[in-house]
Design a protein around this motif. Structure first.
Motif, PDB file in Angstrom:
ATOM      1  N   LEU B  61      43.645 -51.541 -21.196  1.00  0.00           N
ATOM      2  CA  LEU B  61      44.083 -51.854 -22.559  1.00  0.00           C
ATOM      3  C   LEU B  61      42.900 -51.847 -23.523  1.00  0.00           C
ATOM      4  N   LEU B  62      41.800 -52.469 -23.070  1.00  0.00           N
ATOM      5  CA  LEU B  62      40.637 -52.578 -23.952  1.00  0.00           C
ATOM      6  C   LEU B  62      39.965 -51.230 -24.165  1.00  0.00           C
ATOM      7  N   LEU B  63      39.869 -50.430 -23.109  1.00  0.00           N
ATOM      8  CA  LEU B  63      39.248 -49.110 -23.237  1.00  0.00           C
ATOM      9  C   LEU B  63      40.055 -48.219 -24.173  1.00  0.00           C
ATOM     10  N   THR B  64      41.354 -48.250 -24.015  1.00  0.00           N
ATOM     11  CA  THR B  64      42.214 -47.450 -24.893  1.00  0.00           C
ATOM     12  C   THR B  64      41.973 -47.828 -26.352  1.00  0.00           C
ATOM     13  N   TYR B  65      41.889 -49.140 -26.597  1.00  0.00           N
ATOM     14  CA  TYR B  65      41.663 -49.605 -27.961  1.00  0.00           C
ATOM     15  C   TYR B  65      40.284 -49.184 -28.457  1.00  0.00           C
ATOM     16  N   GLU B  68      40.229 -45.687 -29.564  1.00  0.00           N
ATOM     17  CA  GLU B  68      40.832 -45.489 -30.898  1.00  0.00           C
ATOM     18  C   GLU B  68      39.872 -45.905 -31.993  1.00  0.00           C
ATOM     19  N   LEU B  69      39.190 -47.033 -31.763  1.00  0.00           N
ATOM     20  CA  LEU B  69      38.248 -47.518 -32.772  1.00  0.00           C
ATOM     21  C   LEU B  69      37.110 -46.525 -32.960  1.00  0.00           C
ATOM     22  N   GLU B  70      36.716 -45.913 -31.844  1.00  0.00           N
ATOM     23  CA  GLU B  70      35.621 -44.946 -31.886  1.00  0.00           C
ATOM     24  C   GLU B  70      36.028 -43.709 -32.678  1.00  0.00           C
ATOM     25  N   GLY B  71      37.314 -43.344 -32.520  1.00  0.00           N
ATOM     26  CA  GLY B  71      37.842 -42.230 -33.302  1.00  0.00           C
ATOM     27  C   GLY B  71      37.327 -40.867 -32.896  1.00  0.00           C
ATOM     28  N   GLN B  72      36.881 -40.701 -31.631  1.00  0.00           N
ATOM     29  CA  GLN B  72      36.413 -39.381 -31.206  1.00  0.00           C
ATOM     30  C   GLN B  72      37.322 -38.777 -30.146  1.00  0.00           C
ATOM     31  N   GLY B  73      38.515 -39.312 -30.021  1.00  0.00           N
ATOM     32  CA  GLY B  73      39.493 -38.742 -29.093  1.00  0.00           C
ATOM     33  C   GLY B  73      39.292 -39.102 -27.642  1.00  0.00           C
ATOM     34  N   ARG B  74      38.438 -40.080 -27.357  1.00  0.00           N
ATOM     35  CA  ARG B  74      38.228 -40.452 -25.951  1.00  0.00           C
ATOM     36  C   ARG B  74      39.299 -41.460 -25.538  1.00  0.00           C
ATOM     37  N   ASP B  75      39.940 -41.194 -24.415  1.00  0.00           N
ATOM     38  CA  ASP B  75      40.939 -42.141 -23.906  1.00  0.00           C
ATOM     39  C   ASP B  75      40.299 -43.019 -22.833  1.00  0.00           C
ATOM     40  N   GLU B  76      41.149 -43.850 -22.168  1.00  0.00           N
ATOM     41  CA  GLU B  76      40.617 -44.819 -21.199  1.00  0.00           C
ATOM     42  C   GLU B  76      39.850 -44.133 -20.076  1.00  0.00           C
ATOM     43  N   ASP B  77      40.348 -42.989 -19.613  1.00  0.00           N
ATOM     44  CA  ASP B  77      39.690 -42.301 -18.505  1.00  0.00           C
ATOM     45  C   ASP B  77      38.388 -41.641 -18.945  1.00  0.00           C
ATOM     46  N   ALA B  78      38.390 -41.063 -20.135  1.00  0.00           N
ATOM     47  CA  ALA B  78      37.159 -40.445 -20.635  1.00  0.00           C
ATOM     48  C   ALA B  78      36.061 -41.496 -20.731  1.00  0.00           C
ATOM     49  N   LEU B  79      36.421 -42.666 -21.194  1.00  0.00           N
ATOM     50  CA  LEU B  79      35.422 -43.726 -21.327  1.00  0.00           C
ATOM     51  C   LEU B  79      35.021 -44.278 -19.966  1.00  0.00           C
ATOM     52  N   ALA B  80      35.979 -44.401 -19.064  1.00  0.00           N
ATOM     53  CA  ALA B  80      35.671 -44.991 -17.760  1.00  0.00           C
ATOM     54  C   ALA B  80      34.863 -44.033 -16.884  1.00  0.00           C
ATOM     55  N   PHE B  81      35.209 -42.748 -16.928  1.00  0.00           N
ATOM     56  CA  PHE B  81      34.618 -41.812 -15.967  1.00  0.00           C
ATOM     57  C   PHE B  81      33.530 -40.915 -16.526  1.00  0.00           C
ATOM     58  N   LEU B  82      33.507 -40.724 -17.852  1.00  0.00           N
ATOM     59  CA  LEU B  82      32.606 -39.702 -18.379  1.00  0.00           C
ATOM     60  C   LEU B  82      31.447 -40.269 -19.193  1.00  0.00           C
ATOM     61  N   ARG B  83      31.215 -41.570 -19.074  1.00  0.00           N
ATOM     62  CA  ARG B  83      30.001 -42.116 -19.671  1.00  0.00           C
ATOM     63  C   ARG B  83      28.971 -42.280 -18.570  1.00  0.00           C
ATOM     64  N   ASP B  84      27.696 -42.183 -18.955  1.00  0.00           N
ATOM     65  CA  ASP B  84      26.645 -42.429 -17.972  1.00  0.00           C
ATOM     66  C   ASP B  84      26.362 -43.918 -17.874  1.00  0.00           C
TER      67      ASP B  84
END
Lengths: 335, 275, 95
Positions: B61-65, B68-84
């Motif tokens: 829930l928090l990642l999804t939010y 959205e706040l970031e506004g670059q189209g990253r969803d929960e999985d992009a944030l969870a899996f594609l950050r270093d």
């Protein structure tokens, strides 16, 4: 969930068992589809057969948490991670329902655990195979859970009350497991070449072990006959296996996958799919403990049990102390 | 909630803050998932899986939010899996290794106590989305806290061995609690908008920790470096950031203070030995 | 109580106000608080029960369906054929 016709041998009492009026009454209740409850009279062989079958079933659930649990930390999306955790949690829960049911028959959880960890108890052979890829998680849900459901639904009507009730609860929770597995396979087969290949590879490795889950052909076994008479077993291994094959082959075709069996064909006359010969030597080897993961999985459970001993002891010690404290307090108040 | 003239810095701070919460839940949930199939008893396998599931749910829930706040189209999985790794903003405490069961319980208990306070405060956030997430999460956290504090007492007041192990874990993990109370520009931005509680997390969380540790009698106590300081209920540990506003707001015992007056923190330094 | 012997508890759940508590199964726990948590974790993962009872199995007194005299008092009122429920006197051999 992962019950298997591993060992339905019970000790037959000497002399004609049916001559005993208590036994005759017992059989009459079974014939009338009455449920046998924990404190009811039951022949020793009936009780032992159930203890063995139910505890093996429970062990299978517990050991089964490991091959899938292996992929929780590596699931490809958060949603899939959450779903897999829920599934493995369910399996642990199923093990608990079954240990509960077995305990009503006179064996304790500690004894059953001892049997599992010492290697004395059997559990479903299917959990001695490794989960090499994410597709394996899909294959397990689709095939292994599918086979388990086939076995389990009839047991919801078995003669022993606690076992039947545990099975009803398990079957209700089972519905999402197979769907989860199939959906993973569907996603993979609609994906890239690498993903489709991964799915096919998983099917190649899990197909035959899944068929073996139903146990060897029992047409000639007199023990199967006894289990059927006692309404512990409601259908033969072959019947259940055939049902599974007939349902699953079209699903594989839908996925665009090939069943790894050159002799598989539809038989118009019998209206069934016929499969090639099953290699039962592999089954018995795995059952004996020589499958690829038998040792590893058992050791994992042994290590967890040993490593957790101080925790269990601490909880027991604390509970004792609390009980003493409250007794002393009550005595103090009463005085 | 957000005015049109909200600066980019404010927006970034908002996203940053939500990510901190998200990453802590995510990383802790992931750590707990490692236990499944290896717990001391089957029942604990289920309990830890339940905790893990709840935390991952919060993270989603928090990642999804945050996305959205970031506004670059990253969803929960992009944030969870594609950050270093360096881009993760979780509490250092959350990513500490599981260690033995005592270590896991102490880590859990500390974060549960903190989450109780933070989610409790966020239920009143001017950010209604965050408030809703917090309202759902705190119900879960209450159960988590019950679980972890129960085990803390059992282990602390169990056997010699369990007591030793728990004390070792408290000694090892206590230094990480400093981060729970630290505030930076991100927090200032959000406090100004009423999104996060003023001055970060309640000190009372720390007092609650001390009280829980003390409750069992034989149990773990806070390490000596803290014991050396004279602490009264509502005062501050030396070495932590000074937060006078919080003290004033919650000073009276009973209003949000979970401590009974006689369980002052200095007693926790040297618990009376119970028979 | 040894570490291998967390006592057995029976679990009863009321799934909705207005209904009675139903027996759903059993579990092991070291103490009552843990038993409630385990019951909640295992037996209420889908049904949001509104009330949970956990009772030590050894505390439950049950009727004897057989009505026949039992050799040992425990057999008449213990609900399970559980070997550790029975306090067999020392004098009795072969048990």
């Amino acid at each position: 969930m992962y019950t298997q016709a591993l060992d339905t041998h019970g000790k037959e009492p000497a002399g004609g068992a049916e001559a005993d009026p208590q036994v005759a009454r017992f059989q009459a209740r079974i014939d009338a589809e009455e449920k046998i409850e924990p404190k009811d009279f039951m022949p020793e062989a009936y009780r032992q057969t159930l203890i063995r079958q139910i505890s093996q079933h429970a062990h299978s659930e517990i050991v089964g948490m490991l091959p899938e649990g292996n992929w929780i930390t590596r699931a490809p999306s958060l949603k899939r991670k959450a779903v897999l955790i829920a599934k493995v949690q369910d399996e642990g829960g199923h093990g608990m329902y079954l240990y509960s049911a077995a305990e009503t028959l006179g064996i304790s959880r500690a004894q059953m655990l001892e049997q599992l960890l010492s290697g004395a108890a059997k559990y479903s052979s299917i959990f001695n195979y490794p989960t090499l890829t994410w597709a394996d998680v899909g294959a397990i849900g689709w095939l292994v859970d599918g086979a388990a459901i086939m076995n389990q639904i009839p047991i919801c009507r078995c003669s022993y009350g606690p076992y039947a009730r545990a099975m009803v609860r398990i079957c209700k929770e089972e519905s999402f497991h197979q769907r989860q597995g199939f959906e993973i396979m569907l996603t993979l087969t609609q994906g890239t070449y690498a993903q489709r290949t991964m799915a096919q590879d998983a099917l190649n490795r899990w197909w035959w072990p899944s068929l073996m889950m139903f146990g060897p052909s029992d047409a000639d076994s007199k023990h199967t006959a006894q289990s059927m008479r006692w309404k512990i077993k409601r259908f033969s291994n072959d019947e259940l296996r055939q049902k599974f094959i007939d349902i699953t082959v079209p699903q594989a075709h839908f996925l665009g996958l090939t069943i790894p069996d050159d002799e598989l064909h539809w038989d118009e006359a019998s209206q069934h799919y016929h499969v090639g010969p099953i290699d039962w030597s592999e089954f018995y080897a795995v059952l004996k403990g020589n499958g690829p993961c038998n040792r590893e999985r058992l050791e994992a459970r042994q290590r967890a049990h040993e490593a957790g001993r101080w925790v269990r002891e601490a909880a027991a010690a604390h509970a004792e102390r609390e009980r003493t404290r409250s007794m002393q307090q009550a005595a103090g108040v009463a005085a | 909630m957000q005015t049109e003239t909200r600066s980019e810095a404010q927006q970034q701070a908002h996203c940053h803050y939500v990510l901190r919460l998200a990453d802590t839940s995510l990383v802790l949930g992931q750590r707990l998932a490692e236990w499944i199939g290896h717990a001391p008893a089957l029942e604990e396998d289920l309990a830890l899986a339940n905790l893990s599931l709840d935390l991952i749910g919060q993270a989603r829930l928090l990642l999804t939010y945050a996305g959205e706040l970031e506004g670059q189209g990253r969803d929960e999985d992009a944030l969870a899996f594609l950050r270093d790794a360096p881009e993760f903003l979780n509490l250092a405490l959350a990513e500490q290794p599981n260690g033995d069961f005592a270590h896991t319980i102490v880590r859990q208990w500390l974060i549960d106590a903190w989450q109780l306070e933070i989610y409790g405060a966020l239920e009143h956030s001017s950010d209604t989305r965050l408030a809703a997430i917090a309202a759902k999460a705190i119900r879960e956290t209450r159960y988590h806290y019950r679980f972890s504090s129960g085990w803390l007492v059992r282990l602390g007041d169990g056997t010699e061995e369990s007591h030793r192990r728990v004390q070792e874990s408290v000694d090892a993990l206590w230094p990480f609690t400093h981060e729970l109370f630290a505030a930076d520009e991100v927090d200032e931005h959000l406090a100004a908008e009423g999104i996060e509680p003023h001055q970060g997390v309640s000190l009372l969380c720390v007092e609650e920790l001390g009280a829980a540790a003390h409750r069992s009698g034989r149990c773990a106590h806070a390490p000596d470096l803290l014991a050396a300081e004279q602490v009264q209920a509502g005062e501050i540990f030396a070495g932590f950031d000074h937060q006078p506003a919080l003290f004033e707001r919650n000073g009276a015992p009973g209003t949000g203070c979970r401590l009974a007056p006689d369980l002052a923190i200095d007693e926790a330094a040297d618990p009376p030995v119970r028979q | 109580m040894t570490e291998s012997d967390w006592p057995l508890f029976e679990v009863f759940i009321r799934s909705r106000a207005g209904l009675e508590h139903k027996h759903v199964g059993s579990l092991h726990a070291a103490d009552a608080r843990m038993a409630v948590e385990h019951a909640r974790d295992v037996y209420t993962r889908r049904q949001e029960g509104v009330s949970l009872w956990v009772v030590r199995s050894a505390d439950i007194v049950a009727s004897d369906p057989e009505e026949a005299d039992a050799l040992f008092e425990p057999a008449r009122d213990k609900i399970y054929r559980h070997p550790t429920f029975y306090a067999i006197p020392e004098e009795v051999k072969n048990l």
